[in-house]
Design a protein around this motif. Structure first.
Motif, PDB file in Angstrom:
ATOM      1  N   LEU A 278      -9.508  -7.302  -7.194  1.00  0.00           N
ATOM      2  CA  LEU A 278      -8.375  -8.197  -7.414  1.00  0.00           C
ATOM      3  C   LEU A 278      -8.780  -9.376  -8.398  1.00  0.00           C
ATOM      4  N   LYS A 279      -9.947  -9.324  -8.933  1.00  0.00           N
ATOM      5  CA  LYS A 279     -10.115 -10.284 -10.158  1.00  0.00           C
ATOM      6  C   LYS A 279      -9.603  -9.597 -11.295  1.00  0.00           C
ATOM      7  N   GLU A 280      -9.565  -8.787 -11.378  1.00  0.00           N
ATOM      8  CA  GLU A 280      -8.672  -8.054 -12.445  1.00  0.00           C
ATOM      9  C   GLU A 280      -7.089  -8.366 -12.239  1.00  0.00           C
ATOM     10  N   TYR A 281      -6.690  -8.207 -11.274  1.00  0.00           N
ATOM     11  CA  TYR A 281      -5.305  -8.764 -10.790  1.00  0.00           C
ATOM     12  C   TYR A 281      -5.201 -10.210 -11.266  1.00  0.00           C
ATOM     13  N   ASP A 282      -6.145 -11.014 -10.936  1.00  0.00           N
ATOM     14  CA  ASP A 282      -6.189 -12.437 -11.155  1.00  0.00           C
ATOM     15  C   ASP A 282      -6.201 -12.785 -12.525  1.00  0.00           C
ATOM     16  N   LYS A 283      -6.885 -11.978 -13.411  1.00  0.00           N
ATOM     17  CA  LYS A 283      -6.773 -12.285 -14.710  1.00  0.00           C
ATOM     18  C   LYS A 283      -5.461 -11.743 -15.630  1.00  0.00           C
ATOM     19  N   ILE A 284      -4.832 -10.827 -15.200  1.00  0.00           N
ATOM     20  CA  ILE A 284      -3.772 -10.423 -15.648  1.00  0.00           C
ATOM     21  C   ILE A 284      -2.486 -11.558 -15.294  1.00  0.00           C
ATOM     22  N   ILE A 285      -2.425 -11.808 -14.053  1.00  0.00           N
ATOM     23  CA  ILE A 285      -1.521 -12.916 -13.877  1.00  0.00           C
ATOM     24  C   ILE A 285      -1.685 -14.381 -14.511  1.00  0.00           C
ATOM     25  N   SER A 286      -2.998 -14.551 -14.706  1.00  0.00           N
ATOM     26  CA  SER A 286      -3.157 -15.750 -15.181  1.00  0.00           C
ATOM     27  C   SER A 286      -2.959 -15.735 -16.838  1.00  0.00           C
ATOM     28  N   SER A 287      -2.830 -14.644 -17.410  1.00  0.00           N
ATOM     29  CA  SER A 287      -2.287 -14.296 -18.932  1.00  0.00           C
ATOM     30  C   SER A 287      -0.952 -14.321 -18.910  1.00  0.00           C
ATOM     31  N   PHE A 288      -0.085 -14.175 -18.059  1.00  0.00           N
ATOM     32  CA  PHE A 288       1.300 -13.857 -18.141  1.00  0.00           C
ATOM     33  C   PHE A 288       1.912 -14.873 -18.863  1.00  0.00           C
TER      34      PHE A 288
ATOM     35  N   PHE B 296      -2.451  -1.737  -9.219  1.00  0.00           N
ATOM     36  CA  PHE B 296      -2.590  -0.566  -8.270  1.00  0.00           C
ATOM     37  C   PHE B 296      -4.287  -0.227  -8.488  1.00  0.00           C
ATOM     38  N   VAL B 297      -4.905   0.252  -7.315  1.00  0.00           N
ATOM     39  CA  VAL B 297      -6.307   0.588  -7.055  1.00  0.00           C
ATOM     40  C   VAL B 297      -6.159   1.681  -6.139  1.00  0.00           C
ATOM     41  N   ASP B 298      -6.942   2.838  -6.272  1.00  0.00           N
ATOM     42  CA  ASP B 298      -7.120   3.825  -5.526  1.00  0.00           C
ATOM     43  C   ASP B 298      -7.656   3.592  -4.315  1.00  0.00           C
ATOM     44  N   LYS B 299      -6.981   3.947  -2.973  1.00  0.00           N
ATOM     45  CA  LYS B 299      -7.471   3.455  -1.883  1.00  0.00           C
ATOM     46  C   LYS B 299      -8.889   3.780  -1.535  1.00  0.00           C
ATOM     47  N   THR B 300      -9.298   4.837  -1.946  1.00  0.00           N
ATOM     48  CA  THR B 300     -10.497   5.679  -1.775  1.00  0.00           C
ATOM     49  C   THR B 300     -11.824   4.472  -2.185  1.00  0.00           C
ATOM     50  N   ARG B 301     -11.529   3.703  -3.419  1.00  0.00           N
ATOM     51  CA  ARG B 301     -12.206   3.268  -4.047  1.00  0.00           C
ATOM     52  C   ARG B 301     -12.133   1.700  -4.209  1.00  0.00           C
ATOM     53  N   TYR B 302     -11.178   1.296  -3.373  1.00  0.00           N
ATOM     54  CA  TYR B 302     -10.639  -0.246  -3.382  1.00  0.00           C
ATOM     55  C   TYR B 302     -11.853  -1.303  -2.814  1.00  0.00           C
ATOM     56  N   GLN B 303     -12.073  -2.260  -3.612  1.00  0.00           N
ATOM     57  CA  GLN B 303     -12.965  -3.528  -3.029  1.00  0.00           C
ATOM     58  C   GLN B 303     -12.114  -4.774  -3.173  1.00  0.00           C
ATOM     59  N   ALA B 304     -12.581  -5.631  -2.385  1.00  0.00           N
ATOM     60  CA  ALA B 304     -11.883  -6.931  -2.862  1.00  0.00           C
ATOM     61  C   ALA B 304     -12.064  -7.364  -4.163  1.00  0.00           C
ATOM     62  N   ALA B 305     -13.220  -7.318  -4.689  1.00  0.00           N
ATOM     63  CA  ALA B 305     -13.588  -7.784  -5.978  1.00  0.00           C
ATOM     64  C   ALA B 305     -12.557  -7.071  -7.048  1.00  0.00           C
TER      65      ALA B 305
ATOM     66  N   GLU C  30       0.848  -1.191   0.141  1.00  0.00           N
ATOM     67  CA  GLU C  30      -0.037   0.137  -0.140  1.00  0.00           C
ATOM     68  C   GLU C  30       0.785   1.361  -0.084  1.00  0.00           C
ATOM     69  N   THR C  31       0.340   2.262  -0.444  1.00  0.00           N
ATOM     70  CA  THR C  31       0.984   3.645  -0.570  1.00  0.00           C
ATOM     71  C   THR C  31       0.091   4.647   0.346  1.00  0.00           C
ATOM     72  N   SER C  32       0.389   6.010   0.283  1.00  0.00           N
ATOM     73  CA  SER C  32      -0.398   6.810   0.702  1.00  0.00           C
ATOM     74  C   SER C  32      -1.672   6.761   0.087  1.00  0.00           C
ATOM     75  N   ASP C  33      -1.842   6.638  -1.254  1.00  0.00           N
ATOM     76  CA  ASP C  33      -3.013   6.881  -2.022  1.00  0.00           C
ATOM     77  C   ASP C  33      -3.447   5.412  -2.932  1.00  0.00           C
ATOM     78  N   SER C  34      -2.804   4.408  -2.632  1.00  0.00           N
ATOM     79  CA  SER C  34      -3.264   3.317  -3.619  1.00  0.00           C
ATOM     80  C   SER C  34      -2.876   1.992  -2.447  1.00  0.00           C
ATOM     81  N   ILE C  35      -3.459   0.866  -3.215  1.00  0.00           N
ATOM     82  CA  ILE C  35      -3.301  -0.327  -2.619  1.00  0.00           C
ATOM     83  C   ILE C  35      -3.367  -1.392  -3.934  1.00  0.00           C
ATOM     84  N   GLY C  36      -2.329  -2.611  -3.504  1.00  0.00           N
ATOM     85  CA  GLY C  36      -2.478  -3.387  -4.694  1.00  0.00           C
ATOM     86  C   GLY C  36      -1.348  -4.443  -4.534  1.00  0.00           C
ATOM     87  N   LYS C  37      -0.970  -5.118  -5.715  1.00  0.00           N
ATOM     88  CA  LYS C  37       0.182  -6.042  -5.674  1.00  0.00           C
ATOM     89  C   LYS C  37       1.228  -5.717  -6.612  1.00  0.00           C
TER      90      LYS C  37
END
Length: 227
Positions: A214-224, A203-212, A180-187
């Motif tokens: 991470l589905k975008e992250y999962d898609k990216i990693i699975s496509s690597f 990265f995801v904006d901290k003020t808008r972050y939802q657990a869901a 996490e940073t001052s304004d974002s959260i992610g992997k």
């Protein structure tokens, strides 16, 4: 002079591309609308040629394909009458490769994301609150752990690492850091293949972050993909 058109007669061309025959479905309703070829369409300060507008019930409608092409989205436009779904565009393939590196790296991202950085060794795509920063470096004689420690002290010194996990990505050794940073959260994902090191920052904006998200992250990693 305004010309009155039946939407049912032009929808397959104007809005749905190749979705011919779709109007035969029982859920479709025939409506009356107005087509005005003199209406000009301007997007982000630039007039777009060949885009006509349709007026219905106080609203203006423009061709989906023309708008998606303008914004550089995948031009795919498919209507599935059985699923009652219109698919506009598709995912985008992001590649990293350089003369100094031994491998070709690729990920697939959300087709609606727009680029903000595009170089041979770094590409960043995002929407208004979420995205990915994809980087490539070459460092001979350096282990993955050494590269990660160096990156966290240098390029990513502003990041607070909360959890580190050793994994495999596309068959290569990798480390994933929940951050996490001052304004974002992610992997943060570090991948080593030969003397090449790839960093993927989701990265995801901290003020808008939802657990869901991470589905975008999962898609990216699975496509690597590594070639």
């Amino acid at each position: 002079m305004k010309q009155k058109w039946w939407v049912g007669a032009i929808a397959s061309v104007f809005l749905l591309g190749n979705a011919t025959g779709a109007l035969a479905g029982s859920t479709w309703k025939e409506i009356k609308a107005y087509f005005n070829p003199s209406i000009k369409v301007e997007l982000n300060g630039q007039e777009v040629d060949g885009v006509n507008a349709l007026q219905y019930n106080g609203s203006l409608y423009v061709p989906v394909s023309s708008i998606s092409d303008y914004f550089g989205l995948n031009s795919k436009l498919v209507f599935d009458s059985k699923a009652n779904k219109l698919t506009i565009g598709g995912p985008m393939y992001v590649d990293l490769f350089d003369r100094e590196t031994a491998n070709f790296f690729q990920i697939v991202i959300n087709g609606n994301w727009r680029p903000s950085i595009l170089t041979d060794k770094r590409k960043m795509y995002s929407n208004y609150y979420m995205g990915v920063d994809f980087r490539l470096e070459s460092a001979k004689g350096m282990s993955l752990g050494e590269f990660v420690n160096s990156a966290l002290k240098g390029t990513f010194k502003y990041v607070q690492a909360n959890k580190l996990t050793n994994v495999k990505v596309a068959g290569a050794e990798a480390q994933v850091i929940d951050y996490e940073t001052s304004d974002s959260i992610g992997k943060l994902v570090f991948v080593r293949k030969d003397s090449d090191f790839v960093t993927l920052m989701f990265f995801v904006d901290k003020t808008r972050y939802q657990a869901a998200d991470l589905k975008e992250y999962d898609k990216i990693i699975s496509s690597f993909n590594i070639q």
